[in-house]
Scaffold this motif. Sequence first.
Motif, PDB file in Angstrom:
ATOM      1  N   VAL A   1      17.809  37.948 -63.831  1.00 13.11           N
ATOM      2  CA  VAL A   1      16.812  36.996 -63.348  1.00 13.11           C
ATOM      3  C   VAL A   1      17.515  35.940 -62.524  1.00 13.11           C
ATOM      4  O   VAL A   1      18.701  35.671 -62.684  1.00 13.11           O
ATOM      5  CB  VAL A   1      16.039  36.326 -64.511  1.00 13.11           C
ATOM      6  CG1 VAL A   1      15.219  37.346 -65.276  1.00 13.11           C
ATOM      7  CG2 VAL A   1      16.998  35.599 -65.439  1.00 13.11           C
ATOM      8  N   CYS A   2      16.732  35.323 -61.617  1.00  8.65           N
ATOM      9  CA  CYS A   2      17.239  34.252 -60.773  1.00  8.65           C
ATOM     10  C   CYS A   2      16.157  33.174 -60.705  1.00  8.65           C
ATOM     11  O   CYS A   2      15.004  33.468 -60.364  1.00  8.65           O
ATOM     12  CB  CYS A   2      17.583  34.763 -59.382  1.00  8.65           C
ATOM     13  SG  CYS A   2      18.304  33.522 -58.282  1.00  8.65           S
ATOM     14  N   HIS A   3      16.524  31.936 -61.038  1.00  6.78           N
ATOM     15  CA  HIS A   3      15.566  30.832 -61.078  1.00  6.78           C
ATOM     16  C   HIS A   3      16.103  29.661 -60.272  1.00  6.78           C
ATOM     17  O   HIS A   3      17.317  29.470 -60.148  1.00  6.78           O
ATOM     18  CB  HIS A   3      15.315  30.371 -62.524  1.00  6.78           C
ATOM     19  CG  HIS A   3      14.766  31.435 -63.407  1.00  6.78           C
ATOM     20  ND1 HIS A   3      13.502  31.960 -63.264  1.00  6.78           N
ATOM     21  CD2 HIS A   3      15.332  32.085 -64.465  1.00  6.78           C
ATOM     22  CE1 HIS A   3      13.296  32.875 -64.194  1.00  6.78           C
ATOM     23  NE2 HIS A   3      14.401  32.974 -64.940  1.00  6.78           N
ATOM     24  N   ILE A   4      15.136  28.861 -59.745  1.00  3.76           N
ATOM     25  CA  ILE A   4      15.488  27.608 -59.093  1.00  3.76           C
ATOM     26  C   ILE A   4      15.686  26.545 -60.169  1.00  3.76           C
ATOM     27  O   ILE A   4      14.851  26.377 -61.056  1.00  3.76           O
ATOM     28  CB  ILE A   4      14.395  27.171 -58.101  1.00  3.76           C
ATOM     29  CG1 ILE A   4      14.273  28.185 -56.960  1.00  3.76           C
ATOM     30  CG2 ILE A   4      14.700  25.785 -57.539  1.00  3.76           C
ATOM     31  CD1 ILE A   4      13.169  27.849 -55.969  1.00  3.76           C
ATOM     32  N   THR A   5      16.794  25.851 -60.115  1.00  5.88           N
ATOM     33  CA  THR A   5      17.088  24.820 -61.121  1.00  5.88           C
ATOM     34  C   THR A   5      16.907  23.404 -60.592  1.00  5.88           C
ATOM     35  O   THR A   5      16.909  22.456 -61.386  1.00  5.88           O
ATOM     36  CB  THR A   5      18.539  24.988 -61.633  1.00  5.88           C
ATOM     37  OG1 THR A   5      19.444  24.869 -60.529  1.00  5.88           O
ATOM     38  CG2 THR A   5      18.725  26.331 -62.313  1.00  5.88           C
TER      39      THR A   5
ATOM     40  N   ARG B   1      15.933  34.791 -54.195  1.00  4.44           N
ATOM     41  CA  ARG B   1      15.915  35.304 -55.563  1.00  4.44           C
ATOM     42  C   ARG B   1      15.977  36.831 -55.581  1.00  4.44           C
ATOM     43  O   ARG B   1      16.712  37.419 -56.381  1.00  4.44           O
ATOM     44  CB  ARG B   1      14.650  34.822 -56.277  1.00  4.44           C
ATOM     45  CG  ARG B   1      14.583  33.310 -56.484  1.00  4.44           C
ATOM     46  CD  ARG B   1      13.271  32.918 -57.141  1.00  4.44           C
ATOM     47  NE  ARG B   1      13.127  33.558 -58.443  1.00  4.44           N
ATOM     48  CZ  ARG B   1      11.970  33.636 -59.109  1.00  4.44           C
ATOM     49  NH1 ARG B   1      10.864  33.109 -58.566  1.00  4.44           N
ATOM     50  NH2 ARG B   1      11.906  34.214 -60.281  1.00  4.44           N
TER      51      ARG B   1
ATOM     52  N   HIS C   1      11.955  32.810 -52.172  1.00  3.66           N
ATOM     53  CA  HIS C   1      11.543  34.107 -52.722  1.00  3.66           C
ATOM     54  C   HIS C   1      12.518  35.203 -52.292  1.00  3.66           C
ATOM     55  O   HIS C   1      12.887  36.065 -53.099  1.00  3.66           O
ATOM     56  CB  HIS C   1      10.115  34.443 -52.246  1.00  3.66           C
ATOM     57  CG  HIS C   1       9.101  33.416 -52.648  1.00  3.66           C
ATOM     58  ND1 HIS C   1       8.607  33.307 -53.924  1.00  3.66           N
ATOM     59  CD2 HIS C   1       8.492  32.428 -51.916  1.00  3.66           C
ATOM     60  CE1 HIS C   1       7.731  32.322 -53.987  1.00  3.66           C
ATOM     61  NE2 HIS C   1       7.636  31.765 -52.773  1.00  3.66           N
TER      62      HIS C   1
ATOM     63  N   TYR D   1      20.189  27.289 -57.584  1.00  3.41           N
ATOM     64  CA  TYR D   1      19.701  28.459 -58.313  1.00  3.41           C
ATOM     65  C   TYR D   1      20.645  28.767 -59.476  1.00  3.41           C
ATOM     66  O   TYR D   1      21.820  28.366 -59.490  1.00  3.41           O
ATOM     67  CB  TYR D   1      19.638  29.696 -57.408  1.00  3.41           C
ATOM     68  CG  TYR D   1      18.698  29.588 -56.249  1.00  3.41           C
ATOM     69  CD1 TYR D   1      17.403  30.088 -56.332  1.00  3.41           C
ATOM     70  CD2 TYR D   1      19.102  29.005 -55.043  1.00  3.41           C
ATOM     71  CE1 TYR D   1      16.538  30.003 -55.251  1.00  3.41           C
ATOM     72  CE2 TYR D   1      18.244  28.915 -53.965  1.00  3.41           C
ATOM     73  CZ  TYR D   1      16.968  29.417 -54.073  1.00  3.41           C
ATOM     74  OH  TYR D   1      16.113  29.326 -53.007  1.00  3.41           O
TER      75      TYR D   1
ATOM     76  N   ASP E   1      25.968  33.509 -66.739  1.00  4.85           N
ATOM     77  CA  ASP E   1      25.210  32.659 -65.824  1.00  4.85           C
ATOM     78  C   ASP E   1      26.078  32.274 -64.634  1.00  4.85           C
ATOM     79  O   ASP E   1      27.231  31.852 -64.811  1.00  4.85           O
ATOM     80  CB  ASP E   1      24.736  31.383 -66.526  1.00  4.85           C
ATOM     81  CG  ASP E   1      23.784  31.674 -67.682  1.00  4.85           C
ATOM     82  OD1 ASP E   1      23.227  32.795 -67.714  1.00  4.85           O
ATOM     83  OD2 ASP E   1      23.610  30.789 -68.551  1.00  4.85           O
TER      84      ASP E   1
END
Length: 445
Positions: free
Chosen positions: A372-376, A352, A349, A385, A337
């Motif tokens: 994968v890439c996510h907003i935290t 990511r 968008h 991210y 991570d």
Amino acid sequence: METELESLLSSFATVWDTIRLNLRLLLLPRQLEQVTVILACVALAWFVTRRLEPRFDTWMRGLSGRPKWQLRWLVVLRNRLQLGLFALFAWSATGIYAAIYAFPSRRYLIVLAATIAAAWFFIRVAAQIVKNRFLRQVVSWGLTIYATLYYAGLLDEVAAFLDGIAIEFGDFRLTLLAILKAVLVTGLLFAGARLLSRGAAQRIGANEDISPSMRVLTVKFLQIALYSAAFFIGLKAVGFDLTGLAVLSGAIGVGLGFGLQKVVSNLVSGVIILLDKSIKPGDVISLGDTFGWIEALGARYVSVVTRDGKEFLIPNEDLITGQVVNWSHSNQYVRIDLFFGTAYSDDPHLVRKVAIEAAYSVGRVLKSHPAVCHITGFGDSSVDYILRFWITDPAEGLTNVKGNVYLALWDAFKEHGISIPFPQREVKVLPGSVLATSGSDRRGQ
């Protein structure tokens, strides 16, 4: 006491009479001629050795690519070249004497010298199979003395003399002959056990059908069995009563249980680790601040090598009782991570998509497992991210692959105009504040 002294003096007299008899047998006609021939063989062997050694060394330097065991045996032969040449020349002279005078008898001095020299040569060469230096010296000198006494016809007399030197405690009688036999026989048995265990370890280690932990466990049990058998067989071979040893070993075992609890605990923990296969050679583990791969499993400790070349010897008990992270226990896949942030003005968008493409551009990142890439979250200065990707070679290091992915993110963000913000603060000075007045006073001054 007087009886033992008389017996010892009688044994010594018997040995001396045997030596005198052998000397009389050796001092036959042509004895001076035989001594001259032996000295000539010694001189010839010395001369030929001095001429052959430089050429032998030059030839060996050209074999630097050969296996180490072949080079080792060549060095052994080179160091004993003079003794081997003397034995060869002495036997050649013996053949000439036998053809001329027809006396192929070992009573003659030249035959005795050739036989003993050949025995010494083969003993010194064969003793090199014993790796331990002290044990090799014991075996070499013991067999050399035995062969010399045997061919000289003094073995029985010297054995009787050594058997007369004894220490007695009641029914127990320990002789010097028994001690020498025990040392020699046990040394030979230990050398054989070491040779067998090494050969078996190589074969077991090359068997891919057995798991790595079971290979180590099998080798350890085999070594214990062979060395224990060598020890007890050596004692039994010299007539030592093992009944008393059983009682003594029980007492020692009780003492070890109380005094060496940690050592015993580590030994038992090592067996448990090998049986449950929780860790095995090659696994990547982290224990506290230590991160590395397992190099070897020992009876008392586990050798863990880190990326910076340090080798930690971790007691087996710590691996049983402590929390250990095994990065490659069931498989080699490891997820990593990475956290980063971008400015609020950047399209999330696009961020990511660019981040995932940047991760895939690094060679060690697996493409078979999706990144994968996510907003935290929305931070004070950036949109936060998390980027997750997989690798399959944790032994190659984690920090370096993280650094490569961060560098790929930097290049990709610069290419797409995505900015990485840093905390910024704006300070506004309102009219009429103390700070503004103070500033005006300073400007007026």
